[in-house]
Design an enzyme around this catalytic site. Structure first.
Site, mmCIF file in Angstrom:
data_model
loop_
_atom_site.group_PDB
_atom_site.id
_atom_site.type_symbol
_atom_site.label_atom_id
_atom_site.label_comp_id
_atom_site.label_asym_id
_atom_site.label_seq_id
_atom_site.Cartn_x
_atom_site.Cartn_y
_atom_site.Cartn_z
ATOM 1 N N ARG A 241 46.352 -59.976 74.257
ATOM 2 C CA ARG A 241 46.717 -60.276 75.646
ATOM 3 C C ARG A 241 48.221 -60.090 75.814
ATOM 4 N NH1 ARG A 241 44.337 -65.242 74.283
ATOM 5 N NH2 ARG A 241 46.394 -66.168 74.633
ATOM 6 N N TYR B 222 32.737 -61.152 56.172
ATOM 7 C CA TYR B 222 34.113 -60.632 56.119
ATOM 8 C C TYR B 222 34.249 -59.640 54.966
ATOM 9 C CZ TYR B 222 39.214 -60.730 55.542
ATOM 10 O OH TYR B 222 40.541 -60.375 55.404
ATOM 11 N N LYS C 161 35.451 -55.576 55.048
ATOM 12 C CA LYS C 161 36.600 -55.064 54.301
ATOM 13 C C LYS C 161 36.185 -53.979 53.305
ATOM 14 C CE LYS C 161 39.810 -57.221 56.416
ATOM 15 N NZ LYS C 161 40.759 -56.448 57.247
#
Length: 238
Positions: free
Chosen positions: A34, A135, A139
């Site tokens: 953002r 995760y 990876k």
């Protein structure tokens, strides 16, 4: 002087890498999810630009790519953005690096953050479609993607980096590895001339290591690229 895009540079390793590159005199374009998260440059320096977009959204990845392209062809792109076991992890950790590479003019160097945890990853690519990848899976996949880039484009320096378990917001305050050493391999790979191997390296603190065998398997690399092309509707240049 190199022009470098660093994704996920609002804080942690991404910000450290971007700041080091700026202090070294390079033109750095930073990225944040953002606009209110865009970081300030190091004192006495400035960013060459900034791009904003949520990399968990393919539509916003397209916007990030288009905004980055306005800065011209990069000498290096560092795919630093990453999430750990939260919604959007698959999209940010593996889909976004693939999509940005497919959408942007190919840079001279492509660097992606892996993890030592990739060695516990699975080669079951149906986990990507089902949304239940770990995760470690993401990876492993991004490491294999970098090796696929190295094979496909010999003139592009493509490398994966294990920064260690460092005390960032993701790693936690008690992480035992060296925070500064965690980003210096990325900045070196983005700018140095004396890199050996020239491409296809898996690095930890500027020393190459052997990654999970699947990352080096051409068959798995092809299957991974095909799965990502199907998921995104994008095709890598030959």
């Amino acid at each position: 002087m190199a022009s470098v895009l660093v994704t996920g540079s609002a804080g942690g390793l991404g910000l450290n890498a971007a700041a080091q590159l700026a202090r070294d005199g390079h033109d750095v374009v930073v990225h944040a999810r953002r606009a209110d998260r865009l970081p300030a440059p190091p004192e006495g320096h400035s960013w060459a630009g900034a791009v904003v977009g949520d990399l968990s959204s393919l539509d916003e990845v397209r916007e990030v790519a288009a905004a980055a392209e306005e800065h011209g062809r990069f000498d290096a792109v560092i795919h630093n953005a990453g999430l750990l076991d939260v919604a959007g992890m698959i999209e940010v950790n593996i889909v976004a690096p693939f999509a940005l590479t497919a959408l942007m003019t190919r840079p001279s160097r492509i660097i992606a953050l892996s993890s030592g945890m990739h060695r516990g990853g699975s080669t079951d690519l149906t986990r990507m479609a089902r949304g239940n990848a770990s995760y470690s899976d993401t990876k492993l996949w991004v490491t294999a993607l970098i090796m696929a880039f190295a094979e496909r484009w010999p003139d592009t320096l493509s490398h994966a980096v294990d920064p260690g378990w460092v005390p960032t917001r993701m790693g936690g305050a008690g992480a035992p590895d060296d925070l500064e050493a965690g980003h210096l391999t990325q900045t070196w790979l983005a700018t140095a001339d004396d890199i050996e191997p020239r491409t296809g390296g898996y690095w930890h603190h500027r020393v190459t290591q052997r990654p999970h065998a699947a990352a080096l398997d051409p068959g798995f690399q092809r299957a991974l690229v095909a799965a990502l092309e199907e998921r995104t509707g994008l095709t890598l240049p030959a």
